[in-house]
Design an enzyme around this catalytic site. Structure first.
Site, PDB file in Angstrom:
ATOM      1  N   LYS A 155       5.113  10.498   4.983  1.00 21.96           N
ATOM      2  CA  LYS A 155       3.763  10.994   4.645  1.00 21.96           C
ATOM      3  C   LYS A 155       2.883  10.810   5.871  1.00 21.96           C
ATOM      4  O   LYS A 155       3.129   9.932   6.697  1.00 21.96           O
ATOM      5  CB  LYS A 155       3.186  10.184   3.478  1.00 21.96           C
ATOM      6  CG  LYS A 155       2.054  10.871   2.768  1.00 21.96           C
ATOM      7  CD  LYS A 155       2.575  11.831   1.711  1.00 21.96           C
ATOM      8  CE  LYS A 155       1.483  12.656   1.075  1.00 21.96           C
ATOM      9  NZ  LYS A 155       2.010  13.396  -0.091  1.00 21.96           N
TER      10      LYS A 155
ATOM     11  N   ASP B 110      -1.175  18.431   1.446  1.00 18.64           N
ATOM     12  CA  ASP B 110      -1.553  17.435   0.432  1.00 18.64           C
ATOM     13  C   ASP B 110      -3.064  17.599   0.279  1.00 18.64           C
ATOM     14  O   ASP B 110      -3.609  18.641   0.664  1.00 18.64           O
ATOM     15  CB  ASP B 110      -1.156  16.012   0.876  1.00 18.64           C
ATOM     16  CG  ASP B 110      -1.235  14.998  -0.282  1.00 18.64           C
ATOM     17  OD1 ASP B 110      -0.311  14.965  -1.100  1.00 18.64           O
ATOM     18  OD2 ASP B 110      -2.235  14.254  -0.379  1.00 18.64           O
TER      19      ASP B 110
HETATM   20  P1  NDP Z   1      -6.484  19.545  -3.053  1.00 20.07           P
HETATM   21  O1  NDP Z   1      -7.152  19.061  -1.849  1.00 20.07           O
HETATM   22  O2  NDP Z   1      -6.081  20.970  -3.174  1.00 20.07           O
HETATM   23  O3  NDP Z   1      -7.324  19.196  -4.353  1.00 20.07           O
HETATM   24  C1  NDP Z   1      -7.682  17.883  -4.633  1.00 20.07           C
HETATM   25  C2  NDP Z   1      -8.580  17.872  -5.856  1.00 20.07           C
HETATM   26  O4  NDP Z   1      -8.808  16.535  -6.266  1.00 20.07           O
HETATM   27  C3  NDP Z   1      -9.944  18.474  -5.584  1.00 20.07           C
HETATM   28  O5  NDP Z   1     -10.435  19.024  -6.767  1.00 20.07           O
HETATM   29  C4  NDP Z   1     -10.752  17.252  -5.166  1.00 20.07           C
HETATM   30  O6  NDP Z   1     -12.146  17.406  -5.340  1.00 20.07           O
HETATM   31  C5  NDP Z   1     -10.202  16.189  -6.091  1.00 20.07           C
HETATM   32  N1  NDP Z   1     -10.296  14.892  -5.440  1.00 20.07           N
HETATM   33  C6  NDP Z   1      -9.707  14.511  -4.276  1.00 20.07           C
HETATM   34  N2  NDP Z   1     -10.033  13.256  -3.956  1.00 20.07           N
HETATM   35  C7  NDP Z   1     -10.831  12.840  -4.943  1.00 20.07           C
HETATM   36  C8  NDP Z   1     -11.490  11.626  -5.194  1.00 20.07           C
HETATM   37  N3  NDP Z   1     -11.382  10.582  -4.355  1.00 20.07           N
HETATM   38  N4  NDP Z   1     -12.225  11.540  -6.327  1.00 20.07           N
HETATM   39  C9  NDP Z   1     -12.338  12.592  -7.179  1.00 20.07           C
HETATM   40  N5  NDP Z   1     -11.724  13.771  -6.980  1.00 20.07           N
HETATM   41  C10 NDP Z   1     -10.997  13.896  -5.894  1.00 20.07           C
HETATM   42  O7  NDP Z   1      -5.178  18.607  -3.228  1.00 20.07           O
HETATM   43  P2  NDP Z   1      -3.879  18.845  -4.103  1.00 20.07           P
HETATM   44  O8  NDP Z   1      -4.207  19.586  -5.333  1.00 20.07           O
HETATM   45  O9  NDP Z   1      -2.835  19.344  -3.203  1.00 20.07           O
HETATM   46  O10 NDP Z   1      -3.479  17.335  -4.464  1.00 20.07           O
HETATM   47  C11 NDP Z   1      -3.914  16.686  -5.666  1.00 20.07           C
HETATM   48  C12 NDP Z   1      -2.997  15.517  -5.954  1.00 20.07           C
HETATM   49  O11 NDP Z   1      -1.649  15.980  -6.124  1.00 20.07           O
HETATM   50  C13 NDP Z   1      -2.915  14.450  -4.854  1.00 20.07           C
HETATM   51  O12 NDP Z   1      -2.680  13.195  -5.452  1.00 20.07           O
HETATM   52  C14 NDP Z   1      -1.658  14.868  -4.077  1.00 20.07           C
HETATM   53  O13 NDP Z   1      -1.099  13.790  -3.372  1.00 20.07           O
HETATM   54  C15 NDP Z   1      -0.776  15.305  -5.228  1.00 20.07           C
HETATM   55  N6  NDP Z   1       0.339  16.195  -4.911  1.00 20.07           N
HETATM   56  C16 NDP Z   1       0.145  17.367  -4.230  1.00 20.07           C
HETATM   57  C17 NDP Z   1       1.219  18.209  -3.989  1.00 20.07           C
HETATM   58  C18 NDP Z   1       1.038  19.526  -3.330  1.00 20.07           C
HETATM   59  O14 NDP Z   1       2.047  20.244  -3.212  1.00 20.07           O
HETATM   60  N7  NDP Z   1      -0.142  19.926  -2.902  1.00 20.07           N
HETATM   61  C19 NDP Z   1       2.578  17.846  -4.401  1.00 20.07           C
HETATM   62  C20 NDP Z   1       2.648  16.637  -5.175  1.00 20.07           C
HETATM   63  C21 NDP Z   1       1.566  15.854  -5.392  1.00 20.07           C
HETATM   64  P3  NDP Z   1     -13.050  17.783  -4.063  1.00 20.07           P
HETATM   65  O15 NDP Z   1     -12.687  19.178  -3.711  1.00 20.07           O
HETATM   66  O16 NDP Z   1     -14.438  17.602  -4.516  1.00 20.07           O
HETATM   67  O17 NDP Z   1     -12.655  16.797  -2.993  1.00 20.07           O
HETATM   68  O1  2IT Z   2       3.055  14.574  -2.601  1.00 19.49           O
HETATM   69  C1  2IT Z   2       3.823  15.523  -2.336  1.00 19.49           C
HETATM   70  O2  2IT Z   2       4.951  15.590  -2.807  1.00 19.49           O
HETATM   71  C2  2IT Z   2       3.314  16.586  -1.472  1.00 19.49           C
HETATM   72  N1  2IT Z   2       2.161  16.536  -1.055  1.00 19.49           N
HETATM   73  C3  2IT Z   2       4.202  17.727  -1.079  1.00 19.49           C
HETATM   74  C4  2IT Z   2       5.103  17.343   0.055  1.00 19.49           C
HETATM   75  C5  2IT Z   2       5.940  18.454   0.631  1.00 19.49           C
HETATM   76  O3  2IT Z   2       6.635  18.156   1.613  1.00 19.49           O
HETATM   77  O4  2IT Z   2       5.912  19.571   0.135  1.00 19.49           O
END
Ligand code: NDP
Ligand code: 2IT
Length: 444
Positions: free
Chosen positions: A126, A166
């Site tokens: 990561k 992420d």
């Molecule tokens: P994005 O940046 O696309 O979206 C994040 C969302 O969460 C936004 O709505 C954001 O609000 C909110 N958010 C982030 N930080 C905070 C905080 N500290 N308090 C409140 N709200 C918060 O990220 P993703 O959707 O990609 O990721 C979301 C989660 O999923 C994370 O935990 C990530 O690690 C996990 N994840 C992502 C994957 C991926 O493929 N993208 C795969 C697996 C897991 P705002 O816009 O206001 O910051």
């Molecule tokens: O938390 C996760 O699994 C991710 N942000 C996606 C990682 C990836 O390599 O697609």
């Protein structure tokens, strides 16, 4: 003292001020207790757990860039290459002001087991930075990404370490980083995933984490004799994971009534309008306060609150520790039957325990959100064979992978006398392959 307790104590002592890392390690090692106890002498002699909790390598670097006013700004970049026993390091890059080494280590540690659960050959890693893309111009984001990659490119490659998106890192950031990698390293290869479709990205990668979450949720409910259709769902977040979780939930006949961002949340009793959400978040990069303009009958609330709504299912899709014990109590009091984690470690340890004790079906993130990284691995395969698969083909593979993860975690829990405890099941199932590969490869 037992080997597990000894290693937990060491981790807390040797990694001060990294509470999220301690939390992730505690959760995993507690679940592995029965497996470790059955092999205690051998594991202890080979320092198996000490090697598991110490990253193979961690890189920290300065990221200077120039803002639109000509001011030089300095951020910190990280890449933690945690475990390569079963494949090249794989895991996203988080761009958020809260990023520090402990956060990246917790995410990298989780990624080891998640990646193993997918059944594909990917190790755990990561990275990220405390840079905040919010409110920055495209040029500023590009300047940051280029500077970040100028250093990171020395440590990654299609066969060594393949980062992805992420929080805060989407298609725009991946594009800028890919361009800079190619320019410096003079090689066109699948060094990043989540790329745009015109330069090696995979169809369905954008949707994969959210869709995968729903495929797993649907399978898990059905294993418990429950149908997803007609269920009312609360989703937190409104980013990549949340948007496509909402979209798939609605396609499968459920109704999602909430979404949130870091400033507030919306309640839409008729069901969230995904097209509006995409326009607000993906196109305009705006706040959720805008949502009411599209849906006058919805409510906007400042601050936290999505878990106070009466729902059947909760899908936390924003960030770590966003669902606390208080929230868990509220969900249980409201009759919630399942919590499946779209984000990484969104539920605190005491909240998880409370939910499980009260009969709520609980799917941990490392299983439930593995669809994103699994589809990243499918993107790597396509890049290697220089071919692109159709949306339907990738989506079918994703669904297969999520259904398999669901059964593997349920079976592992049952094998070790913890039927229905999917936290234990996911951790054990993920650990088994990694430990086998680590033992086979000797002391490295
Ligand atoms: P994005 O940046 O696309 O979206 C994040 C969302 O969460 C936004 O709505 C954001 O609000 C909110 N958010 C982030 N930080 C905070 C905080 N500290 N308090 C409140 N709200 C918060 O990220 P993703 O959707 O990609 O990721 C979301 C989660 O999923 C994370 O935990 C990530 O690690 C996990 N994840 C992502 C994957 C991926 O493929 N993208 C795969 C697996 C897991 P705002 O816009 O206001 O910051
Ligand atoms: O938390 C996760 O699994 C991710 N942000 C996606 C990682 C990836 O390599 O697609």
């Amino acid at each position: 003292m037992s080997y597990v307790d000894e290693v937990i104590e060491q981790v807390v002592k040797q990694n001060p001020a990294e509470p999220e890392f301690h939390q992730a390690v505690k959760e995993v090692l507690e679940s592995l207790r029965v497996v470790v106890e059955a092999n205690e002498e051998k594991y202890r002699k080979n320092a198996l757990l000490e090697r598991l909790v110490n990253p193979e390598r961690q890189i920290k670097f300065r990221v200077p860039w120039v803002d639109d006013k000509g001011q030089v700004r300095v951020n910190t970049g990280y890449r933690v290459q945690f475990n390569s026993a079963i494949g090249p390091y794989k895991g996203g890059l988080r761009l958020h002001p809260s990023v520090n080494l402990g956060i990246i280590k917790f995410l990298g540690f989780e990624q080891i087991f998640k990646n193993s659960l997918t059944g594909l050959s990917i190790g755990g890693g990561k990275g990220g930075s405390d840079f905040d893309p919010k409110g920055k111009s495209d040029r500023e984001v590009m300047a940051f990404c280029q500077s970040f990659m100028t250093e990171l490119c020395k440590h990654i490659g299609a066969n060594t370490d393949v980062p992805a998106g992420d929080i805060g890192t989407g298609a725009r950031e991946i594009g800028y980083m890919f361009g800079q990698y190619k320019r410096i390293r003079e090689v066109y290869e699948g060094v990043l995933t989540g790329k745009g479709l015109s330069y090696g990205g995979s169809l369905a990668r954008t949707e994969a984490t959210g869709y995968g979450l729903l495929y797993l949720t649907q399978e898990l409910l059905s294993m418990n004799g429950i149908s997803l259709e007609g269920k009312v769902i609360a989703v937190s977040g409104s980013g990549n994971v949340a948007i496509y979780a909402i979209e798939k939930a609605q396609q499968l006949g459920a109704k999602v009534v909430t979404a949130s961002d870091s400033t507030g949340w919306v309640y839409d009793p008729e069901g969230i309008d995904v097209a509006a959400l995409k326009e607000i978040k993906e196109v305009n990069r705006a706040r959720l306060t805008e949502y009411k303009k599209y849906r006058p009958n919805s409510e906007y609330h400042d601050g936290r609150g999505v878990w106070s709504v009466k729902v059947d299912i909760a899908l936390p899709c924003a960030t770590q520790n966003e669902l606390t014990l208080e929230d868990a109590k509220q969900l249980v009091a409201n009759g919630c039957i399942a919590v499946c984690e779209g984000a990484n470690m969104p539920t605190t340890l005491d909240a998880t325990e409370y939910l499980q004790k009260n009969g709520v079906i609980f799917a941990p993130g490392k299983a439930a959100n593995a669809g994103g990284v699994a589809t990243s691995a499918l993107e790597m395969s396509q890049n290697s064979e220089r071919l692109s698969w159709s949306f339907a083909e990738v989506d079918a593979k994703l669904k297969d992978i999520m259904v398999n993860i669901c059964h593997n975690m349920a079976n592992a829990a049952e094998r070790y006398g913890a039927k229905g405890n999917y936290v234990v099941g996911a951790n054990i199932a993920g650990f088994e392959k990694v430990v086998d590969a680590m033992e086979a490869q000797g002391i490295v």
